[in-house]
Design an enzyme around this catalytic site. Structure first.
Site, PDB file in Angstrom:
ATOM      1  N   CYS A   2       0.830  -1.183   0.000  1.00 26.84           N
ATOM      2  CA  CYS A   2       0.000   0.000   0.000  1.00 26.84           C
ATOM      3  C   CYS A   2       0.874   1.246   0.000  1.00 26.84           C
ATOM      4  O   CYS A   2       2.070   1.170  -0.247  1.00 26.84           O
ATOM      5  CB  CYS A   2      -0.914  -0.003   1.236  1.00 26.84           C
ATOM      6  SG  CYS A   2      -1.873  -1.539   1.427  1.00 26.84           S
ATOM      7  N   ASP A 102      -3.050  -9.727   7.548  1.00 30.10           N
ATOM      8  CA  ASP A 102      -1.854  -9.617   8.377  1.00 30.10           C
ATOM      9  C   ASP A 102      -1.852  -8.308   9.165  1.00 30.10           C
ATOM     10  O   ASP A 102      -1.232  -8.216  10.231  1.00 30.10           O
ATOM     11  CB  ASP A 102      -0.578  -9.743   7.531  1.00 30.10           C
ATOM     12  CG  ASP A 102      -0.556  -8.820   6.320  1.00 30.10           C
ATOM     13  OD1 ASP A 102      -1.579  -8.192   6.010  1.00 30.10           O
ATOM     14  OD2 ASP A 102       0.506  -8.747   5.652  1.00 30.10           O
ATOM     15  N   SER A 363      10.677 -11.801  -6.927  1.00 29.47           N
ATOM     16  CA  SER A 363      11.859 -11.345  -7.662  1.00 29.47           C
ATOM     17  C   SER A 363      13.113 -11.980  -7.071  1.00 29.47           C
ATOM     18  O   SER A 363      13.145 -12.335  -5.891  1.00 29.47           O
ATOM     19  CB  SER A 363      11.959  -9.812  -7.577  1.00 29.47           C
ATOM     20  OG  SER A 363      13.253  -9.355  -7.911  1.00 29.47           O
ATOM     21  N   GLY A 364      14.162 -12.083  -7.882  1.00 35.91           N
ATOM     22  CA  GLY A 364      15.430 -12.652  -7.437  1.00 35.91           C
ATOM     23  C   GLY A 364      16.373 -11.645  -6.804  1.00 35.91           C
ATOM     24  O   GLY A 364      17.534 -11.971  -6.519  1.00 35.91           O
TER      25      GLY A 364
END
EC number: 6.3.5.4
Length: 605
Positions: A2, A102, A363-364
């Protein structure tokens, strides 16, 4: 994922504060297009705002600001990957929950454990919690600094936001930070905590800011991260097994979402590993996203295809052409929240993911920094020798004009880590800064001496892979890669998750002996490669590192913005020589890019 904002002003009126926070949120709406909300405490003059990108529990029960028992209020940007485990623990302690987000778990954890709860949160987060009873405000940022959080504090005023651009609407007399152009040209990014605005700072990672609002003249910054752990006495095969388990667990946790989620697939080792591991859990639901280019020398499509053919699910491969670049270049420059010499690749791949209907991707990012994937890991041990030969090398460097050799001048300073990092990865070197931009050596030195050094400690006389990793994590990754990933992806309402920066995985890496992690006799990232050697096709790990980049070296040469830039320096011979060298492929495109970014931001401030 957000965007958040907040404003406290003891001497303003609540209605106007609420309007200003709404304006701050509107300026960040691209990062939270699904919902918005505001909160105002008119007894103390505090306003909080939130723009929501719904990932977990997209129902109204996940709306923010969120409240707990008419006491605690939260606005939250990020994801907590262990929230289900925390929720079970809290339920055993008598807590009851209304929804499945969460965010709600963070509130209950804070009620149960106070500030000790921050260390229990595993994930990426930047958030504010307000205690309406005690009139206390807490701003918290995750231990890896994955999510940004910027703040301004002066006397009885506090403002915070996820992006620096959000401060532009505030009538608090903010001025341009006069040091930012020098910082940008020196590093290629803005090193934390500085920003383009004077007195607007980045909250340090792994820290929380505490304010007692009825005594708001003091803002205390407190580190909540855990102490360093002892090294393991472990063999390479045992270390490989630990890494296999930890990365697998990280990927499994980060695949949790109530909306479509995918994986960036560049064709390199790191993203390929994540895609192959994610396939075990996603199966036919797996969606991978790649970019490729018509220019074969820059395209990794060959390697992307090798991996995608071994994966279930859907693979999206989007070609980016020079026309695409020309059409979107101005838009990309305007998308930058803070100056950067890169990040355009992230803008394009995020756009492709968003158009595919994804709201989150893995992502790596982080693997090179942890496991030794950069040239700095081979260069770091040469520092003592080069330092001793400094005067001789500097004399030759001035004559030859060699960029790398001219950076040796930074090694004169043996106490400040900023200088050693710039030897490893400096952008414009000291001679270039003086010759091209008329920035004197004294001015450069004063700036670097005054610049904050990362708080994490590393031995000043240690020149090995551990120190190279420290530099890569605390400078390049922190200030460029993570920032680029955040604001370029959020420009498209997309969340990027980074399993290699999972706290449990990092804890294990930090416990490994340096001779296990980094060996001169083994290839770069050997520990990571061999931990998954049976999973990855040989063509993926047994090839030269290419890096995920664009054919800017050619595309920029005919772009109207470059031609205009070149013309603006028509009477500046040193600049004209640099442009000529660029056109002969002797200067990297990123330096030309930085001049365009510099001009774009100078026009804003």
């Amino acid at each position: 994922m957000c965007r958040i904002a907040g404003l406290f002003n003891k001497n303003d009126n609540p209605k106007r504060l609420n309007q200003l926070v709404r304006q701050m949120c509107e300026l960040q709406k691209h990062g939270g297009p699904d919902d918005h909300g505001n909160f105002i405490d008119d007894t103390i003059n505090l306003a909080l705002g939130h723009q929501r990108l719904s990932i977990l529990d997209p129902s109204p029960l996940g709306h923010q600001p969120m409240f707990l028992r008419d006491r605690y209020v939260i606005v939250f940007n990020g994801e907590i990957y262990n929230f289900k485990d925390l929720k079970k623990d809290l339920e055993k302690r008598g807590h009851t929950f209304n929804g499945n987000s969460d965010t709600e778990v963070i509130l209950h954890a804070f009620e149960e454990w106070g500030t000790s709860s921050f260390l229990k949160l595993e994930g990426m987060f930047a958030l504010a919690i307000y205690d309406q009873v005690q009139k206390e405000l807490f701003l918290i940022r995750d231990s890896q600094g994955i999510k940004p959080l910027y703040y301004f504090h002066q006397e009885n005023i506090l403002a915070f936001a996820s992006e620096v651009k959000a401060f532009s609407c505030l009538p608090i007399g903010l001025e341009k930070n006069l040091d930012w152009p020098l910082a940008f040209l020196t590093f290629g990014h803005l090193p934390e905590p500085i920003t383009t605005l004077k007195n607007v700072f980045s909250l340090p990672k792994g820290c929380y800011a505490y304010l007692k609002l009825n005594q708001a003249n003091h803002c205390e910054i407190i580190n909540f991260t855990a102490l360093a752990v002892a090294k393991l006495d472990i063999s390479i095969p045992e270390a490989q097994e630990l890494i296999d388990i930890a990365l697998n667990n990280a990927i499994e946790k980060q695949l949790i979402a109530d909306v479509p989620l995918g994986v960036f697939l560049s064709g390199g080792i790191d993203s390929s590993l994540i895609a192959m591991q994610a396939a075990k859990y996603q199966k036919d639901k797996l969606c991978t996203v790649s970019l490729h280019f018509p220019e074969i020398n820059y395209s990794e499509k060959k390697y992307q295809d090798i991996i995608s053919k071994n994966l279930p699910g859907k693979h999206i491969s989007q070609e980016i052409t020079k026309t695409d670049f020309n059409n979107h270049f101005e838009e990309i420059l305007d998308a930058m929240d803070q100056p950067t010499s890169d990040g355009i690749n992230t803008w394009f791949v995020s756009k492709a993911a968003q158009e595919a209907g994804l709201k989150a991707v893995l992502s790596g990012l982080g693997a090179d920094e942890l496991f030794g994937g950069y040239p700095s890991f081979q260069r770091i041990d040469k520092v003592p020798l080069l330092r001793s030969l400094g005067p001789l090398i500097s004399s030759y460097a001035k004559i030859s004009g060699n960029d790398a050799l001219q950076r040796v001048a930074y090694l004169k300073n043996q106490k400040n880590p900023n200088y050693e990092y710039l030897f490893l990865r400096g952008f414009f070197n000291p001679i270039q800064l003086q010759k091209l931009f008329q920035i004197s050596g004294n001015q450069q030195q004063q700036f670097l001496n005054d610049l904050t050094v990362p708080t994490a400690k590393v031995s000043p006389h240690q020149y090995d892979g551990v120190k190279a990793s420290w530099y890569e994590q605390h400078y390049f990754m922190q200030n460029q890669l993570l920032k680029d990933a955040d604001f370029m992806s959020m420009q498209h309402g997309l969340e990027i998750r980074v399993p290699f920066l999972d706290q449990q995985l990092i804890n294990i890496v930090n416990q490994l002996p340096k001779q296990v992690l980094y060996s001169k006799h083994k290839p770069a990232k050997h520990l990571l490669i061999h931990a998954f050697k049976n999973l990855l096709p040989t063509q993926i790990w047994d090839r030269p590192k290419m890096g995920f980049t664009f054919p800017f070296q050619e595309w920029l040469k005919t772009h109207p913005k470059y031609l205009s830039l070149k013309e603006s320096f028509s009477q500046n011979l040193p600049m004209q020589n640099m442009f000529k060298s660029y056109e002969q492929n002797k200067v990297h495109w990123s330096k030309i890019m930085s001049l365009m970014v510099l001009a774009n931001f100078e026009a804003k401030y």
